[in-house]
Design a protein around this motif. Structure first.
Motif, PDB file in Angstrom:
ATOM      1  N   PHE A  16      39.233  38.381  34.101  1.00  0.00           N
ATOM      2  CA  PHE A  16      38.157  39.355  34.221  1.00  0.00           C
ATOM      3  C   PHE A  16      37.860  39.663  35.693  1.00  0.00           C
ATOM      4  O   PHE A  16      37.700  40.821  36.077  1.00  0.00           O
ATOM      5  CB  PHE A  16      36.888  38.820  33.552  1.00  0.00           C
ATOM      6  CG  PHE A  16      36.988  38.719  32.061  1.00  0.00           C
ATOM      7  CD1 PHE A  16      36.666  39.799  31.256  1.00  0.00           C
ATOM      8  CD2 PHE A  16      37.405  37.546  31.462  1.00  0.00           C
ATOM      9  CE1 PHE A  16      36.754  39.714  29.875  1.00  0.00           C
ATOM     10  CE2 PHE A  16      37.491  37.451  30.072  1.00  0.00           C
ATOM     11  CZ  PHE A  16      37.166  38.534  29.279  1.00  0.00           C
ATOM     12  N   LEU A  17      37.787  38.622  36.499  1.00  0.00           N
ATOM     13  CA  LEU A  17      37.454  38.794  37.909  1.00  0.00           C
ATOM     14  C   LEU A  17      38.505  39.629  38.631  1.00  0.00           C
ATOM     15  O   LEU A  17      38.169  40.538  39.410  1.00  0.00           O
ATOM     16  CB  LEU A  17      37.332  37.417  38.574  1.00  0.00           C
ATOM     17  CG  LEU A  17      36.970  37.406  40.062  1.00  0.00           C
ATOM     18  CD1 LEU A  17      35.593  38.012  40.274  1.00  0.00           C
ATOM     19  CD2 LEU A  17      37.017  35.981  40.618  1.00  0.00           C
ATOM     20  N   HIS A  18      39.771  39.367  38.364  1.00  0.00           N
ATOM     21  CA  HIS A  18      40.850  40.051  39.068  1.00  0.00           C
ATOM     22  C   HIS A  18      40.855  41.544  38.774  1.00  0.00           C
ATOM     23  O   HIS A  18      40.975  42.374  39.686  1.00  0.00           O
ATOM     24  CB  HIS A  18      42.192  39.431  38.676  1.00  0.00           C
ATOM     25  CG  HIS A  18      43.288  39.735  39.639  1.00  0.00           C
ATOM     26  ND1 HIS A  18      44.608  39.500  39.365  1.00  0.00           N
ATOM     27  CD2 HIS A  18      43.272  40.267  40.886  1.00  0.00           C
ATOM     28  CE1 HIS A  18      45.350  39.865  40.387  1.00  0.00           C
ATOM     29  NE2 HIS A  18      44.558  40.339  41.318  1.00  0.00           N
ATOM     30  N   ALA A  19      40.712  41.917  37.490  1.00  0.00           N
ATOM     31  CA  ALA A  19      40.700  43.335  37.125  1.00  0.00           C
ATOM     32  C   ALA A  19      39.558  44.068  37.822  1.00  0.00           C
ATOM     33  O   ALA A  19      39.730  45.203  38.305  1.00  0.00           O
ATOM     34  CB  ALA A  19      40.585  43.488  35.611  1.00  0.00           C
ATOM     35  N   SER A  20      38.391  43.436  37.900  1.00  0.00           N
ATOM     36  CA  SER A  20      37.240  44.076  38.541  1.00  0.00           C
ATOM     37  C   SER A  20      37.427  44.196  40.051  1.00  0.00           C
ATOM     38  O   SER A  20      37.105  45.225  40.652  1.00  0.00           O
ATOM     39  CB  SER A  20      35.967  43.272  38.240  1.00  0.00           C
ATOM     40  OG  SER A  20      35.690  43.267  36.853  1.00  0.00           O
ATOM     41  N   LEU A  21      37.980  43.164  40.673  1.00  0.00           N
ATOM     42  CA  LEU A  21      38.147  43.182  42.133  1.00  0.00           C
ATOM     43  C   LEU A  21      39.199  44.200  42.575  1.00  0.00           C
ATOM     44  O   LEU A  21      38.999  44.904  43.564  1.00  0.00           O
ATOM     45  CB  LEU A  21      38.518  41.786  42.631  1.00  0.00           C
ATOM     46  CG  LEU A  21      37.423  40.724  42.540  1.00  0.00           C
ATOM     47  CD1 LEU A  21      37.955  39.365  42.993  1.00  0.00           C
ATOM     48  CD2 LEU A  21      36.206  41.107  43.391  1.00  0.00           C
ATOM     49  N   VAL A  22      40.342  44.268  41.865  1.00  0.00           N
ATOM     50  CA  VAL A  22      41.376  45.218  42.285  1.00  0.00           C
ATOM     51  C   VAL A  22      40.910  46.655  42.085  1.00  0.00           C
ATOM     52  O   VAL A  22      41.305  47.562  42.825  1.00  0.00           O
ATOM     53  CB  VAL A  22      42.713  44.991  41.543  1.00  0.00           C
ATOM     54  CG1 VAL A  22      43.302  43.638  41.875  1.00  0.00           C
ATOM     55  CG2 VAL A  22      42.559  45.170  40.043  1.00  0.00           C
ATOM     56  N   SER A  23      40.055  46.889  41.079  1.00  0.00           N
ATOM     57  CA  SER A  23      39.548  48.243  40.854  1.00  0.00           C
ATOM     58  C   SER A  23      38.623  48.682  41.992  1.00  0.00           C
ATOM     59  O   SER A  23      38.457  49.882  42.233  1.00  0.00           O
ATOM     60  CB  SER A  23      38.814  48.334  39.517  1.00  0.00           C
ATOM     61  OG  SER A  23      37.631  47.561  39.524  1.00  0.00           O
ATOM     62  N   GLU A  24      38.029  47.721  42.682  1.00  0.00           N
ATOM     63  CA  GLU A  24      37.189  48.044  43.830  1.00  0.00           C
ATOM     64  C   GLU A  24      38.003  48.183  45.112  1.00  0.00           C
ATOM     65  O   GLU A  24      37.675  48.986  45.989  1.00  0.00           O
ATOM     66  CB  GLU A  24      36.119  46.965  44.016  1.00  0.00           C
ATOM     67  CG  GLU A  24      35.094  46.914  42.885  1.00  0.00           C
ATOM     68  CD  GLU A  24      33.998  45.904  43.156  1.00  0.00           C
ATOM     69  OE1 GLU A  24      33.979  45.332  44.260  1.00  0.00           O
ATOM     70  OE2 GLU A  24      33.155  45.689  42.268  1.00  0.00           O
ATOM     71  N   LYS A  25      39.093  47.420  45.215  1.00  0.00           N
ATOM     72  CA  LYS A  25      39.871  47.427  46.453  1.00  0.00           C
ATOM     73  C   LYS A  25      40.912  48.550  46.487  1.00  0.00           C
ATOM     74  O   LYS A  25      41.139  49.168  47.527  1.00  0.00           O
ATOM     75  CB  LYS A  25      40.572  46.071  46.630  1.00  0.00           C
ATOM     76  CG  LYS A  25      41.240  45.907  47.999  1.00  0.00           C
ATOM     77  CD  LYS A  25      41.796  44.512  48.159  1.00  0.00           C
ATOM     78  CE  LYS A  25      42.389  44.289  49.547  1.00  0.00           C
ATOM     79  NZ  LYS A  25      41.373  44.300  50.612  1.00  0.00           N
ATOM     80  N   TRP A  26      41.580  48.786  45.352  1.00  0.00           N
ATOM     81  CA  TRP A  26      42.650  49.790  45.305  1.00  0.00           C
ATOM     82  C   TRP A  26      42.322  50.851  44.258  1.00  0.00           C
ATOM     83  O   TRP A  26      41.992  50.533  43.120  1.00  0.00           O
ATOM     84  CB  TRP A  26      43.988  49.128  44.973  1.00  0.00           C
ATOM     85  CG  TRP A  26      44.489  48.236  46.059  1.00  0.00           C
ATOM     86  CD1 TRP A  26      44.812  48.594  47.329  1.00  0.00           C
ATOM     87  CD2 TRP A  26      44.731  46.823  45.982  1.00  0.00           C
ATOM     88  NE1 TRP A  26      45.234  47.499  48.056  1.00  0.00           N
ATOM     89  CE2 TRP A  26      45.200  46.393  47.246  1.00  0.00           C
ATOM     90  CE3 TRP A  26      44.618  45.882  44.969  1.00  0.00           C
ATOM     91  CZ2 TRP A  26      45.536  45.077  47.520  1.00  0.00           C
ATOM     92  CZ3 TRP A  26      44.940  44.570  45.229  1.00  0.00           C
ATOM     93  CH2 TRP A  26      45.402  44.180  46.498  1.00  0.00           C
ATOM     94  N   LYS A  27      42.453  52.128  44.642  1.00  0.00           N
ATOM     95  CA  LYS A  27      42.072  53.234  43.776  1.00  0.00           C
ATOM     96  C   LYS A  27      43.258  54.059  43.279  1.00  0.00           C
ATOM     97  O   LYS A  27      43.105  54.852  42.350  1.00  0.00           O
ATOM     98  CB  LYS A  27      41.106  54.174  44.526  1.00  0.00           C
ATOM     99  CG  LYS A  27      39.855  53.496  45.070  1.00  0.00           C
ATOM    100  CD  LYS A  27      38.983  52.949  43.957  1.00  0.00           C
ATOM    101  CE  LYS A  27      37.693  52.323  44.500  1.00  0.00           C
ATOM    102  NZ  LYS A  27      36.851  51.752  43.422  1.00  0.00           N
ATOM    103  N   ASP A  28      44.426  53.901  43.883  1.00  0.00           N
ATOM    104  CA  ASP A  28      45.578  54.745  43.565  1.00  0.00           C
ATOM    105  C   ASP A  28      46.665  53.934  42.862  1.00  0.00           C
ATOM    106  O   ASP A  28      46.998  52.832  43.307  1.00  0.00           O
ATOM    107  CB  ASP A  28      46.136  55.344  44.862  1.00  0.00           C
ATOM    108  CG  ASP A  28      47.076  56.511  44.590  1.00  0.00           C
ATOM    109  OD1 ASP A  28      48.012  56.333  43.793  1.00  0.00           O
ATOM    110  OD2 ASP A  28      46.885  57.590  45.201  1.00  0.00           O
ATOM    111  N   PRO A  29      47.242  54.459  41.757  1.00  0.00           N
ATOM    112  CA  PRO A  29      48.329  53.753  41.066  1.00  0.00           C
ATOM    113  C   PRO A  29      49.513  53.429  41.964  1.00  0.00           C
ATOM    114  O   PRO A  29      50.258  52.476  41.686  1.00  0.00           O
ATOM    115  CB  PRO A  29      48.729  54.724  39.956  1.00  0.00           C
ATOM    116  CG  PRO A  29      47.499  55.522  39.688  1.00  0.00           C
ATOM    117  CD  PRO A  29      46.835  55.676  41.026  1.00  0.00           C
TER     118      PRO A  29
END
Length: 406
Positions: free
Chosen positions: A210-223
């Motif tokens: 859960f933590l990883h999915a939330s953190l990467v969505s904040e750090k990286w925005k482009d596929p």
């Protein structure tokens, strides 16, 4: 190096979460009691961690949502949605409370290795003031909300612990043929299944998904940044796995002749490198590992609750802060009870390993939905490896429950 440093973050936080006092304690006990016999379990858990965390990172970057958000939105049947949300909330709240108690207890072990215990009677039990102190430090850091600074702090701590244990593992002059045998020939030997489960639980932590999915969505925005996230993740987890194995190797050294019951005992394996400063090093290391893990567990729980209830605001909102504060102080309370520290830490690892199959199944289902992932949904190879990991976790979880009931 500058570009690498800028891209460091979520993967290192995942490693910082599982290189905590639970890792040090469980891996040390495995090395002391069973030598190199259970290294295969750590290797298996590292590979499983990479498979599951890659799915989590891919979900976060492609959907720009957390795992709990996706579960709530993608389950259309209202009854199934409510049941799923309740199950996820219960699993993470219970698991993180147990894990938090283990994190804080591990940090207290570090403090009491070099300082006198501080306890006061409160009703029928003794309140450990060091647990309250650790909880207050974690609370203050979370309340500041400067997570970019935390990423860099965690990176430094992981590098420090990694170099220390890896170098020490070579200095204790291990038997490399026995290490290879322990890595690639599965055998529980005289070890119980719960010990294997604890080793799996110390690496593949359910709340990290859960933590990883939330953190990467904040750090990286482009596929297009997915490859960067994968490289950072794989590097961080491999390093974390190597540290776990190094701790087992250190603990399997002949210097460990007595039962490990405290942080000062854990320091024995570091004496070849640090001499009389070994106790101080492991004390600082356990304290740092305990604090970093004490931060990630409540933070992950807050992200889960946020996603399950569809809250718009996150890090700075009162509701978000209230969730991590409750998990943190429940952990402080459980850590303050008169229980043996190592038993609390081992229980936390086993509890997390039992929760893993449930969370892994949810994640696997979401990343196979084309409506969510588009062309980035699981490939055939990813589905095969994912099913293998889920099958192994279900088998180990079922067997360990049976063992406990017996």
């Amino acid at each position: 190096m500058k570009n690498w440093w800028r891209n460091v973050g979520p993967g290192v936080l995942v490693s910082a979460a599982f290189i905590g006092p639970g890792t040090v304690t469980v891996c040390t006990l495995a090395g002391v009691n069973y030598g190199y016999e259970l290294l295969w379990a750590l290797l298996l858990s590292v590979l499983a961690c990479i498979v599951l965390q890659e799915m989590s990172a891919r979900l976060g970057i492609i959907s720009q949502k957390g795992l709990s958000d996706s579960i709530r939105e993608e389950i259309k049947n209202p009854i199934l949605r409510i049941l799923s949300v309740v199950l996820v909330l219960s699993a993470i709240v219970v698991g993180n409370a147990a894990y938090e108690a283990g994190n804080i207890t591990g940090a207290v072990l570090g403090v009491t290795a070099v300082a006198a215990p501080l306890e006061i009677p409160v009703g029928a039990f003794q309140l450990n003031l060091w647990s309250v102190f650790i909880g207050a430090v974690a609370f203050a850091i979370l309340a500041l909300g400067n997570y970019k600074a935390l990423e860099k702090i965690f990176t430094g701590l992981v590098i420090m612990m990694s170099l220390s244990f890896l170098i020490t593992a070579f200095l204790v002059k291990p038997n490399f043929s026995e290490i290879l045998k322990g890595l690639f020939i599965p055998s529980t030997g005289s070890a119980g299944l719960l010990t294997v489960m604890a080793l799996v639980g110390t690496t593949v932590v359910p709340y990290n998904l859960f933590l990883h999915a939330s953190l990467v969505s904040e750090k990286w925005k482009d596929p297009s940044q997915l490859n960067i996230a994968r490289k950072e993740l794989v590097t961080a987890i491999l390093l974390g796995g190597a540290v776990s194995m190094a701790i087992v190797v250190c603990a399997a050294a002949p210097a460990f002749t007595n039962k490990v019951t405290s942080a000062s005992d854990l320091a024995v394996g570091l004496q070849p490198l640090f001499g009389r400063f070994a106790t101080w090093f492991i004390a600082v290391g356990l304290l740092a590992a305990g604090i970093t893990s004490s931060i990630t567990a409540p933070l992950a729980a807050a992200y889960v609750v946020k996603g399950c209830f569809g809250w718009e605001k996150g890090l700075k909102s009162f509701k978000f802060k209230a969730v991590w504060a409750v998990i943190l102080w429940v952990g402080v309370f459980l850590s303050s009870l008169r229980l043996k520290p190592i038993e609390v830490i081992q229980f936390a690892q086993v509890a997390n390993a039992l929760l893993l199959p449930v969370i892994a199944i949810f994640l696997f289902w979401i990343v196979n939905r084309r409506a969510v992932m588009g062309k980035h949904c699981n490939s055939l190879f990813q589905n095969i490896t994912g099913l293998m990991v889920i099958g192994i976790t279900i088998f180990l979880g079922a067997r360990s429950i049976y063992t406990v009931l017996q």
